[in-house]
Design an enzyme around this catalytic site. Structure first.
Site, mmCIF file in Angstrom:
data_model
loop_
_atom_site.group_PDB
_atom_site.id
_atom_site.type_symbol
_atom_site.label_atom_id
_atom_site.label_comp_id
_atom_site.label_asym_id
_atom_site.label_seq_id
_atom_site.Cartn_x
_atom_site.Cartn_y
_atom_site.Cartn_z
ATOM 1 N N HIS A 135 0.916 -1.333 -0.501
ATOM 2 C CA HIS A 135 -0.026 0.062 -0.109
ATOM 3 C C HIS A 135 1.418 1.373 -0.432
ATOM 4 O O HIS A 135 1.993 1.324 0.665
ATOM 5 C CB HIS A 135 -0.772 0.496 0.897
ATOM 6 N N ARG A 144 -2.693 1.288 -4.202
ATOM 7 C CA ARG A 144 -2.145 -0.227 -4.813
ATOM 8 C C ARG A 144 -2.605 -0.957 -6.099
ATOM 9 O O ARG A 144 -3.356 0.171 -6.909
ATOM 10 C CB ARG A 144 -3.560 -0.939 -4.001
ATOM 11 N N LYS A 181 -5.867 0.043 -7.939
ATOM 12 C CA LYS A 181 -7.459 0.269 -7.698
ATOM 13 C C LYS A 181 -7.530 2.196 -8.398
ATOM 14 O O LYS A 181 -6.506 2.666 -9.460
ATOM 15 C CB LYS A 181 -5.939 1.151 -6.117
ATOM 16 N N ASP A 198 -5.679 8.807 -6.957
ATOM 17 C CA ASP A 198 -6.162 9.484 -6.383
ATOM 18 C C ASP A 198 -5.314 10.609 -5.553
ATOM 19 O O ASP A 198 -3.793 10.372 -6.006
ATOM 20 C CB ASP A 198 -6.260 8.258 -4.587
ATOM 21 N N CYS A 237 -4.147 12.209 -3.375
ATOM 22 C CA CYS A 237 -3.627 12.339 -1.919
ATOM 23 C C CYS A 237 -1.736 11.390 -2.015
ATOM 24 O O CYS A 237 -1.506 11.608 -1.834
ATOM 25 C CB CYS A 237 -4.242 11.868 -1.128
ATOM 26 N N TYR A 238 -1.576 10.817 -3.218
ATOM 27 C CA TYR A 238 -0.878 9.846 -3.394
ATOM 28 C C TYR A 238 0.152 10.766 -4.398
ATOM 29 O O TYR A 238 1.318 9.810 -4.542
ATOM 30 C CB TYR A 238 -1.274 8.054 -3.658
ATOM 31 N N ASP A 242 -9.844 14.511 -4.824
ATOM 32 C CA ASP A 242 -9.648 13.259 -4.577
ATOM 33 C C ASP A 242 -8.612 13.161 -6.471
ATOM 34 O O ASP A 242 -7.760 12.536 -6.873
ATOM 35 C CB ASP A 242 -10.158 12.343 -4.579
ATOM 36 N N ASP A 268 -11.463 18.624 0.343
ATOM 37 C CA ASP A 268 -11.511 18.579 0.950
ATOM 38 C C ASP A 268 -10.522 18.798 1.835
ATOM 39 O O ASP A 268 -9.510 18.863 0.885
ATOM 40 C CB ASP A 268 -12.097 17.534 1.573
ATOM 41 N N HIS A 278 -7.603 16.260 1.281
ATOM 42 C CA HIS A 278 -7.106 15.897 -0.340
ATOM 43 C C HIS A 278 -5.800 17.424 -0.768
ATOM 44 O O HIS A 278 -4.727 17.838 -0.911
ATOM 45 C CB HIS A 278 -7.577 15.860 -1.313
#
Length: 523
Positions: free
Chosen positions: A326, A368, A371, A374, A376-377, A451, A458, A461
């Site tokens: 992850h 991952r 998936k 996103d 945030c990654y 995201d 938000d 993020h």
């Protein structure tokens, strides 16, 4: 730096592996011109067109017919996709289509107008964060977009308590996440080069002091159980404030005792009393101890072996042994290993390969395998690769003599020493492509980040998209460079953010201030 063009998404029946396409130019037949509309200025026209495009996307139909996405459709109809698509595959195709539409609307736009559309909307982000800071100072209420906009909770400002709520998840988030909200908002503010006024700073310090347990550590709110995650958030917040009153409010001796009480015999840490043990808790404990200059051999003992046991056959790091790799845990594990000087216990080439493979056709990172992308990654995966840039080829055995030296070593300067290292290689991910995803797909024109397209903005993020953007901008720095070159900053150079320390995710100058403060005396 100008916009990067990519091919339209290709349709695949089976999405079992991450597809990474090269960044190439679209054929002329597929290029779309950006309509300038009737706005009064080039900048306003560019943003107006992009805003209309985003709104039209929300009501538009997916590019595939319903038979393409219907798992019960007949395969004899000539459907090249085949009859059985999973929910994940459908969602992946939908996201690819949305992202490609955003990118294609800018293809062929003159270079000067591309720069306008690729602008970081700094004033709008500051406005969004300032609104959150003002509310945070009075009530410390949840500022998640869906929660705040739908009036799920009402507060009594005198008691700082919820007097009405309509969503249990929102209530839980409120009760246990207030130090995180402080960190996400204030760190974002700091990345944008803004400082808070002394009155708000005093309120934040006072609130976090009430979250600090008398035995050490910080809870999610006053009177709650101390927790390693909120301890990490609270300490990073106080380091971000960086004033004497903020830094001196931390009970370092109590913190050391709290971290020891969370220590397990096998090397890991519990998140809280009787809580879970994972790579995240190890990072929170080690990061806090390192920032506060209380890291010692007793805290470090066994951590390296535990984190190494969490590395999977894929190359990434899972939450605990035998779990799936992850992105968040991979960053946590790698950063902790660097801070305790035991990174050679990881299979770094395998780790780098896994993380780099998570950047896909959308140009952002997924957390991952299999998936969705996103925003945030951008930090969790991007920072992991940025950390490895400073690591020389470390796949070597540690001698008994080196091990004995390590057992008595001083851990206080590892964060400083790491930033003094030269990058051993260039970026291990496409840093310009990731900036493009953050600015065009995660950035909200009215302020804040999300995201992915069709999601709400938000503060979580916003924090990690800005952190990831900073990582990208500084990833090509060489020894002696004072600032990134213009070619490494996508869009206008005014997009440049403050540099983060990739081990702690606090602004670098704030780290230096805290390091100097906590080096003046032992705990």
């Amino acid at each position: 730096m100008a916009f990067l063009e990519i091919p339209p998404p290709k349709i695949h029946a089976i999405c079992t592996i991450r597809r990474v396409y090269p960044i190439v130019f679209l054929p002329p037949s597929s290029r779309l011109q950006l309509s300038v509309g009737q706005a009064s200025t080039p900048k306003a026209r560019a943003f107006s067109s992009l805003s209309r495009h985003f709104k039209s996307m929300e009501s538009s139909q997916p590019p595939l017919s319903s038979s393409h996405l219907d798992p019960t459709s007949n395969s004899d109809s000539g459907d090249k996709l085949g009859p059985h698509l999973t929910v994940t595959q459908k969602e992946q195709l939908k996201v690819e289509s949305q992202v490609a539409d955003i990118y294609r609307c800018l293809v062929g736009v003159p270079l000067h107008r591309q720069s306008l559309v690729l602008e970081l909307r700094r004033e709008k982000h500051i406005e969004y964060l300032t609104k959150g800071l003002n509310q945070l100072g009075h009530t410390f209420q949840v500022l998640d977009a869906k929660f705040a906009s739908s009036s799920l909770a009402q507060f009594d400002p005198h008691t700082n308590c919820i007097v009405q709520y309509h969503d249990l998840n929102a209530l839980i988030l409120l009760c246990f996440s207030r130090p995180w909200l402080c960190y996400w908002i204030l760190h974002s503010y700091s990345l944008l080069g803004e400082a808070v006024d002394s009155e708000l700073e005093g309120r934040v310090v006072d609130f976090l002091s009430r979250c600090q347990d008398k035995e050490g550590g910080y809870a999610g709110g006053p009177g709650q159980m101390p927790h390693l995650a909120t301890t990490y958030a609270a300490v990073n917040t106080l380091v971000t404030l960086g004033t004497e009153s903020a830094l001196s409010s931390i009970n370092r001796k109590g913190m050391h005792n709290f971290l020891l009480s969370m220590k397990e015999s096998l090397g890991g840490f519990r998140m809280h009393q009787l809580g879970e043990i994972d790579a995240r808790s190890c990072y929170c404990a080690i990061s806090v101890a390192s920032l506060l200059n209380i890291l010692d051999a007793e805290l470090v003992r066994g951590v390296g072996e535990y984190i190494a046991s969490c590395q999977t056959y894929e190359g990434g790091i899972g939450g605990e042994p035998h779990s799936e790799a992850h992105g968040g845990y991979t960053f946590c594990g790698l950063a902790a290993m660097i801070l305790i000087d035991e990174v050679e216990k990881l299979d770094l080439p395998c780790l780098i390969n896994w993380v780099a493979s998570r950047q896909g056709i959308e140009l952002g990172f997924q957390g991952r395998a299999n998936k969705l992308v996103d925003g945030c990654y951008s930090f969790w995966q991007g920072a992991a690769l940025a950390l490895t840039q400073k690591l020389a080829p470390l796949a070597k055995e540690v001698s008994e003599e080196q091990s004995s030296i390590r057992a008595t070593r001083d851990y206080s300067d590892l964060g400083i020493e790491f930033m003094r290292r030269c990058n051993q290689t260039g970026p291990l991910f496409h840093h310009l492509a990731l900036q493009q995803y953050i600015i065009l797909c995660s950035q909200i024109l009215e302020g804040g980040f999300r995201d992915k397209p069709d999601k709400y903005r938000d503060y979580y993020h916003t924090c990690y998209c800005l952190s990831g953007l900073s990582i990208c901008q500084y990833s090509c720095m060489r020894d002696g460079d004072l600032r990134p070159s213009t070619s490494d900053v996508l869009g206008p150079y005014s997009n440049l953010l403050e540099q983060v320390h990739p081990l702690y995710n606090v602004v670098l100058d704030k780290f230096y201030t805290a390091h100097k403060f906590f080096s003046r005396s032992s705990f």
